[in-house]
Motif scaffolding. Structure first.
Motif, PDB file in Angstrom:
ATOM      1  N   THR A  88     -57.123   4.610 -22.996  1.00  0.00           N
ATOM      2  CA  THR A  88     -56.792   5.391 -24.183  1.00  0.00           C
ATOM      3  C   THR A  88     -57.846   5.134 -25.254  1.00  0.00           C
ATOM      4  O   THR A  88     -58.830   4.438 -25.019  1.00  0.00           O
ATOM      5  N   ASP A 100     -57.442   3.333 -27.776  1.00  0.00           N
ATOM      6  CA  ASP A 100     -57.325   1.915 -28.090  1.00  0.00           C
ATOM      7  C   ASP A 100     -57.814   1.115 -26.880  1.00  0.00           C
ATOM      8  O   ASP A 100     -57.264   1.241 -25.787  1.00  0.00           O
ATOM      9  N   ARG A 156     -57.340  -1.772 -25.934  1.00  0.00           N
ATOM     10  CA  ARG A 156     -56.372  -2.710 -25.360  1.00  0.00           C
ATOM     11  C   ARG A 156     -55.112  -2.011 -24.843  1.00  0.00           C
ATOM     12  O   ARG A 156     -54.238  -2.666 -24.295  1.00  0.00           O
ATOM     13  N   ARG A 157     -55.019  -0.714 -25.029  1.00  0.00           N
ATOM     14  CA  ARG A 157     -53.838   0.041 -24.600  1.00  0.00           C
ATOM     15  C   ARG A 157     -54.195   0.906 -23.389  1.00  0.00           C
ATOM     16  O   ARG A 157     -55.194   1.629 -23.393  1.00  0.00           O
ATOM     17  N   ARG A 164     -52.433   3.400 -19.990  1.00  0.00           N
ATOM     18  CA  ARG A 164     -51.315   4.142 -19.419  1.00  0.00           C
ATOM     19  C   ARG A 164     -51.314   3.887 -17.908  1.00  0.00           C
ATOM     20  O   ARG A 164     -52.368   3.864 -17.281  1.00  0.00           O
ATOM     21  N   ALA A 195     -45.380  -4.276 -21.626  1.00  0.00           N
ATOM     22  CA  ALA A 195     -44.874  -2.912 -21.741  1.00  0.00           C
ATOM     23  C   ALA A 195     -43.423  -2.947 -22.215  1.00  0.00           C
ATOM     24  O   ALA A 195     -42.589  -3.634 -21.622  1.00  0.00           O
ATOM     25  N   GLU A 235     -46.903   2.799 -20.794  1.00  0.00           N
ATOM     26  CA  GLU A 235     -48.030   2.179 -21.486  1.00  0.00           C
ATOM     27  C   GLU A 235     -47.883   0.662 -21.487  1.00  0.00           C
ATOM     28  O   GLU A 235     -46.772   0.125 -21.567  1.00  0.00           O
ATOM     29  N   VAL A 285     -49.999  -2.913 -23.245  1.00  0.00           N
ATOM     30  CA  VAL A 285     -50.958  -3.348 -24.263  1.00  0.00           C
ATOM     31  C   VAL A 285     -51.397  -4.770 -23.924  1.00  0.00           C
ATOM     32  O   VAL A 285     -50.574  -5.677 -23.809  1.00  0.00           O
TER      33      VAL A 285
END
Length: 225
Positions: free
Chosen positions: A117, A119, A121-122, A124, A164, A190, A192
């Motif tokens: 994504t 971000d 660190r994020r 899916r 998550a 998602e 992180v």
């Protein structure tokens, strides 16, 4: 001559007065003309400024519409990519289920799909499970997922439940006959990553009801992206 001097002085006073009055009237006329020119210039600049403001508003509106259209296109592309991935996985599963020479029966951990994504660190993710064999009874159980990597120069293992929000502490439940995507319906969950954590591997362990030994499979993080 002495009598004429006062008379000349008296005659000079009105002339000086009228000369001064004429000079002041002339300066006033010049200033009025300057003021008129400045007023016209101010009016022109005001009109130009209003036109520029309208043009800027139109441009900003066009840019906003373009951004909205671009975002809609990106969302549509992302949705289509997810649907294509789902269809590819389902087709591969059907082929494997119907393959006459398939000897291994039971649960399969087919895929761990990962998408980045904006971000860093994020991420899916989506998991696909399938089963091989003629048995029509549903497979039920729980799937545990763990990320293995390094943080602060040391090895560290993190369960997906801590990364998550949608993953329950007891793991991801599943129940299906032929295949199941987690999450279902072509959706992605998602996760992180913690600050400074470098993921190296994703390890999945599935426990099926009625079976003693769990099924395990690992995916290298670098190969998932």
């Amino acid at each position: 001559m002495r009598r004429l001097a006062p008379l000349a002085l008296l005659l000079a006073l009105p002339a000086a007065f009228y000369a001064g009055h004429w000079q002041s009237q002339r300066q006033l006329a010049v200033r009025l003309e300057q003021a008129r020119v400045q007023a016209e210039q101010l009016q022109l600049r005001t009109v130009e400024l209003e036109q520029l403001r309208r043009q800027l508003a139109v441009m900003e509106s066009g840019e906003q519409l373009a951004r909205q259209a671009g975002e809609q296109n990106r969302q549509t592309i992302k949705l289509l990519e997810e649907q294509v991935f789902q269809l590819q996985q389902e087709l591969a599963t059907y082929k494997e289920v119907l393959a006459p020479d398939s000897r291994r029966e039971g649960l399969r951990i087919r895929a761990f799909q990962l998408q980045s994504t904006d971000d860093p660190r994020r991420f899916r993710f989506q998991i696909l499970l399938s089963r091989v064999g003629p048995d029509e009874r549903p497979l039920e159980g729980t799937l545990l997922v763990e990320l293995r990597g390094r943080q602060g120069g040391r090895s560290r293992n993190l369960p997906l439940t801590t990364l998550a929000e949608t993953v329950p502490a007891e793991g991801l439940p599943f129940a299906f006959r032929h295949f199941q995507a987690i999450p279902e319906g072509g959706q992605f969950a998602e996760l992180v990553l913690p600050e400074g954590f470098e993921p190296l591997e994703v390890r999945l362990r599935a426990r099926v009801k009625g079976q003693r030994l769990p099924l395990e499979r690992s995916f290298r993080w670098a190969e998932l992206q």
